[in-house]
Design an enzyme around this catalytic site. Structure first.
Site, PDB file in Angstrom:
ATOM      1  N   CYS A 121      -7.907 -26.890   8.711  1.00  0.00           N
ATOM      2  CA  CYS A 121      -6.662 -26.148   8.919  1.00  0.00           C
ATOM      3  C   CYS A 121      -5.854 -26.783  10.050  1.00  0.00           C
ATOM      4  O   CYS A 121      -6.351 -27.620  10.798  1.00  0.00           O
ATOM      5  CB  CYS A 121      -6.949 -24.672   9.218  1.00  0.00           C
ATOM      6  SG  CYS A 121      -7.400 -24.312  10.928  1.00  0.00           S
ATOM      7  N   CYS A 148      -7.599 -26.497  13.473  1.00  0.00           N
ATOM      8  CA  CYS A 148      -8.774 -27.354  13.659  1.00  0.00           C
ATOM      9  C   CYS A 148      -8.417 -28.839  13.655  1.00  0.00           C
ATOM     10  O   CYS A 148      -9.113 -29.650  14.259  1.00  0.00           O
ATOM     11  CB  CYS A 148      -9.832 -27.032  12.608  1.00  0.00           C
ATOM     12  SG  CYS A 148     -10.582 -25.406  12.919  1.00  0.00           S
ATOM     13  N   CYS A 203     -13.639 -27.381   9.122  1.00  0.00           N
ATOM     14  CA  CYS A 203     -12.364 -26.820   8.687  1.00  0.00           C
ATOM     15  C   CYS A 203     -11.244 -27.854   8.822  1.00  0.00           C
ATOM     16  O   CYS A 203     -11.223 -28.640   9.767  1.00  0.00           O
ATOM     17  CB  CYS A 203     -12.051 -25.595   9.543  1.00  0.00           C
ATOM     18  SG  CYS A 203     -10.500 -24.792   9.128  1.00  0.00           S
ATOM     19  N   GLN A 261     -10.930   7.246  -6.576  1.00  0.00           N
ATOM     20  CA  GLN A 261     -11.630   7.884  -5.461  1.00  0.00           C
ATOM     21  C   GLN A 261     -12.932   8.485  -6.002  1.00  0.00           C
ATOM     22  O   GLN A 261     -13.386   8.073  -7.068  1.00  0.00           O
ATOM     23  CB  GLN A 261     -10.735   8.944  -4.799  1.00  0.00           C
ATOM     24  CG  GLN A 261      -9.505   8.371  -4.080  1.00  0.00           C
ATOM     25  CD  GLN A 261      -9.865   7.568  -2.821  1.00  0.00           C
ATOM     26  OE1 GLN A 261     -10.982   7.634  -2.294  1.00  0.00           O
ATOM     27  NE2 GLN A 261      -8.908   6.768  -2.342  1.00  0.00           N
ATOM     28  N   ASP A 309       0.865  -1.163   0.000  1.00  0.00           N
ATOM     29  CA  ASP A 309       0.000   0.000   0.000  1.00  0.00           C
ATOM     30  C   ASP A 309       0.912   1.227   0.000  1.00  0.00           C
ATOM     31  O   ASP A 309       2.073   1.145   0.398  1.00  0.00           O
ATOM     32  CB  ASP A 309      -0.898  -0.039   1.239  1.00  0.00           C
ATOM     33  CG  ASP A 309      -2.095   0.873   1.061  1.00  0.00           C
ATOM     34  OD1 ASP A 309      -2.187   1.553   0.019  1.00  0.00           O
ATOM     35  OD2 ASP A 309      -2.943   0.907   1.965  1.00  0.00           O
ATOM     36  N   SER A 310       0.386   2.358  -0.459  1.00  0.00           N
ATOM     37  CA  SER A 310       1.231   3.534  -0.681  1.00  0.00           C
ATOM     38  C   SER A 310       1.517   4.340   0.575  1.00  0.00           C
ATOM     39  O   SER A 310       2.362   5.237   0.550  1.00  0.00           O
ATOM     40  CB  SER A 310       0.546   4.458  -1.683  1.00  0.00           C
ATOM     41  OG  SER A 310      -0.666   4.936  -1.112  1.00  0.00           O
ATOM     42  N   GLY A 311       0.795   4.079   1.632  1.00  0.00           N
ATOM     43  CA  GLY A 311       0.955   4.880   2.834  1.00  0.00           C
ATOM     44  C   GLY A 311      -0.063   6.009   2.898  1.00  0.00           C
ATOM     45  O   GLY A 311      -0.212   6.666   3.935  1.00  0.00           O
ATOM     46  N   GLY A 312      -0.764   6.236   1.795  1.00  0.00           N
ATOM     47  CA  GLY A 312      -1.762   7.305   1.754  1.00  0.00           C
ATOM     48  C   GLY A 312      -2.796   7.141   2.855  1.00  0.00           C
ATOM     49  O   GLY A 312      -3.000   8.036   3.679  1.00  0.00           O
ATOM     50  N   HIS A 354      -6.240 -20.108  11.825  1.00  0.00           N
ATOM     51  CA  HIS A 354      -7.587 -20.519  11.422  1.00  0.00           C
ATOM     52  C   HIS A 354      -8.294 -19.434  10.622  1.00  0.00           C
ATOM     53  O   HIS A 354      -8.878 -19.705   9.568  1.00  0.00           O
ATOM     54  CB  HIS A 354      -8.440 -20.901  12.631  1.00  0.00           C
ATOM     55  CG  HIS A 354      -9.872 -21.090  12.254  1.00  0.00           C
ATOM     56  ND1 HIS A 354     -10.328 -22.238  11.639  1.00  0.00           N
ATOM     57  CD2 HIS A 354     -10.936 -20.246  12.312  1.00  0.00           C
ATOM     58  CE1 HIS A 354     -11.617 -22.097  11.364  1.00  0.00           C
ATOM     59  NE2 HIS A 354     -12.004 -20.901  11.760  1.00  0.00           N
ATOM     60  N   ASP A 400      -8.145  -7.170   0.623  1.00  0.00           N
ATOM     61  CA  ASP A 400      -7.218  -7.361   1.730  1.00  0.00           C
ATOM     62  C   ASP A 400      -7.865  -6.811   2.982  1.00  0.00           C
ATOM     63  O   ASP A 400      -8.731  -5.931   2.907  1.00  0.00           O
ATOM     64  CB  ASP A 400      -5.921  -6.564   1.520  1.00  0.00           C
ATOM     65  CG  ASP A 400      -6.130  -5.093   1.844  1.00  0.00           C
ATOM     66  OD1 ASP A 400      -6.748  -4.397   1.023  1.00  0.00           O
ATOM     67  OD2 ASP A 400      -5.720  -4.655   2.937  1.00  0.00           O
ATOM     68  N   ASP A 423      -2.559   8.319  -2.957  1.00  0.00           N
ATOM     69  CA  ASP A 423      -3.845   8.979  -3.171  1.00  0.00           C
ATOM     70  C   ASP A 423      -4.335   9.587  -1.874  1.00  0.00           C
ATOM     71  O   ASP A 423      -3.738   9.379  -0.826  1.00  0.00           O
ATOM     72  CB  ASP A 423      -4.881   7.963  -3.660  1.00  0.00           C
ATOM     73  CG  ASP A 423      -5.172   6.910  -2.595  1.00  0.00           C
ATOM     74  OD1 ASP A 423      -4.253   6.602  -1.788  1.00  0.00           O
ATOM     75  OD2 ASP A 423      -6.290   6.395  -2.541  1.00  0.00           O
TER      76      ASP A 423
END
Lengths: 374, 374
Positions: free
Chosen positions: A309, A312, A307, A192, A95-98, A338, A269, A149
């Site tokens: 995983c 589990c 599940c 945006q 990510d850009s940090g914006g 999990h 994300d 942005d």
């Protein structure tokens, strides 16, 4: 020049906007739609990278703002880049940090040049500009870099959003001009326009004209009602080209992921799976559970009986509750594992459903169980 | 009745007291001398159990006091025992809780019956007796159970130590009488006697007369000078039988481990490797390092260039320093892994050296490097 990453559309669901694709990157392919685990500070919290990989993750996210402040992007460049530094050899998106600097509130000031801000760590003064955000990401060596942005607040009036969007577009030009290493790293633009349909459209069109290898939708899921968010999202997707990946930023609960994918989103994300893990929460096929709840004290079944995983397969709710209450890191380790696995596996289910033109059925089956209406 | 665990002496170093053996348990063999990682609350801090297993651990330690208070031994019995509850299928040794309740200071009162104490968690009132300590450990199902003793303070006068030792011996009789499940669990006695040679001898002789499958030396490394500790240890070992394992409790730094093994100790445990990990410290072949130190900021070499553990194979000092300073659990995970591996690997080195009758040389080589005198 060829872009570092390319998108290939494999199949379009017959009845929804959901689409099945693959993103080719210098660090391997990413099957989409995809949920990307977040490793803000060059570590996915409470997880070893190979554990994240083993559950199927092909890309993780990290953060320009945090890594710039600590340990510093030049240090990571010296270390041989972020992949090597953090021991993750698949794709990375930064990510850009914006978003982070705008979230600092009183501690930042926006000008045409960029954003002046004070570090949340030690109060030191810095400026993040489009050029700087790109330079940092070039040093990190992420496969996908995000443009710098302004993620405008909600609610905000039309005039503010219009000005902010115009600045974001000017900054986007500057990001593009500053970008080095296009053959190894791709720069995505971020749309945006707040909750204003026409501004979203205009922003999209002007971005697309500039031609980027991928487009993100920013400024959503920032406090607006879900209905409104989905309405805007419907429009946003329409304005974006078919042959580029579409990334909805900061979305990571099962319901939002389903709604996003249904509308044609390829990438999402969120820090949520690992964050709620540290608070003792687990996402299961039957909804969210709070492991602190007394009813789990002698519950020797797994977090989610459906599940498979690591957590589990090997631990009971009673054990996880115990280590949580005892303050052992083990609880965050097991719950993070999990929760991440749950979302990654859910996305795999969506991909399969899209391939079989049964996304709608899959969503209904999932919701019926998840919301207990079955 | 046959005991659950048996000791087999494989080889005696030609020039020191060091000995190479194996302890057979219902959950597999333990090559000795051995360092036992500690999982006080049914979790080795910041580690998954299979990671502890992969580095060579054949036994871990857990704690009666902590598990009795939380989550409760009856709950663990219902879960199918401690091995299953915590997902560790090799041997487990449980301490009796004696050391912990005595450490409570103002919060406990010793009587002939046992020790009345208040929980460090919620202040609730409890009593731990020899019978109770054994009952709890029977419920946990540990392979090796420790007798409930008094770990006397240092310094303490002769009269106090004599009385305490006599009580410990009476409690030992009661532990033995209360013990169920001898075919699956073995009870070890703990020698006391403070810094008084004749009392140590008497305690040992009376314990050995009662016949236990293993003997521990308690009440050492409690604040006394190292010289004195080693002198007492020399004697203690002499009073114990050759055909039973000898366990020196609470010892876990490289120097103490070497001194203990040299004198014929087979088993040691300590929380230190994982505790110092959480404070940013690593034990290396060239001594201890503090990862917070500024000189590691751009040090892209592993914690210990001679180490082949997961941490050293995959991460630099610069990365570990970064995640430590960033407050990521990852730092404790990586440092715990390294520190445990270091001691386990060091013990493997000692075992090989004993087999080859070169323990003294091995110790010298290790010390020369560790203390930088080479």
């Amino acid at each position: 020049m060829t872009d570092a990453i390319t998108y290939e559309l494999l199949h379009q669901d017959r009845r929804t906007g959901a689409r099945r694709g693959v993103i080719h990157t210098p660090h391997g392919d990413i099957q989409t739609p995809v949920f990307m685990p977040v490793g803000t500070q060059a570590a996915v919290k409470a997880m070893r990278p190979e554990q994240v990989r083993e559950m199927g993750a092909e890309i993780i996210l990290s953060n320009t703002y945090h890594l710039y402040l600590r340990p510093g992007h030049e240090l990571i460049r010296e270390a041989g880049g972020l992949h090597r530094f953090m021991n993750w050899n698949r794709a990375i998106l930064t990510d850009s940090g914006g978003f982070q600097v705008f979230s600092l509130g009183q501690l930042r000031k926006i000008t045409e040049e960029g954003v002046r801000f004070q570090s949340h760590i030690d109060g030191s003064r810095h400026i993040l500009t489009p050029e700087k955000a790109v330079e940092i990401q070039n040093a990190l060596g992420s496969d996908i870099m995000m443009a710098f942005d302004e993620c405008a607040p909600y609610p905000a009036d039309r005039e503010y959003i219009r000005d902010s969007m115009e600045r974001t577009l000017r900054w986007l030009e500057r990001c593009k001009a500053a970008h080095r290493n296009r053959e190894r790293q791709s720069l995505f633009a971020i749309m945006q326009g707040g909750m204003y349909r026409d501004l979203r459209r205009e922003c999209a069109e002007r971005m697309v004209e500039m031609d980027f290898p991928g487009y993100a939708i920013g400024g959503l899921s920032v406090g607006e009602p879900k209905e409104q968010m989905l309405e805007i999202l419907d429009d946003c997707v329409d304005y974006l080209p078919q042959d580029r990946p579409r990334y909805l930023m900061g979305v990571g609960t099962p319901d939002y992921l389903f709604e996003a994918v249904e509308r044609g989103i390829d990438m999402c994300d969120c820090v949520e799976p690992t964050r709620i893990a540290r608070h003792g929460l687990a996402t299961t096929s039957r909804g969210r559970i709070n492991i602190k709840n007394a009813r789990f004290e002698r519950d020797f079944s797994p977090l989610d009986p459906e599940c498979d995983c690591y957590t589990c397969r090997n631990y009971s709710r009673a054990y996880i509750r115990h280590v949580f209450k005892a303050g052992e890191m083990m609880s965050a380790m097991l719950l993070s594992n999990h929760n991440l696995h749950f979302l990654i596996n859910m996305m795999a289910g969506m991909r399969k459903a899209i391939e079989e033109d049964r996304f709608t059925e899959f969503k209904k089956e999932f919701y019926d169980k998840y919301y207990g209406t079955a």
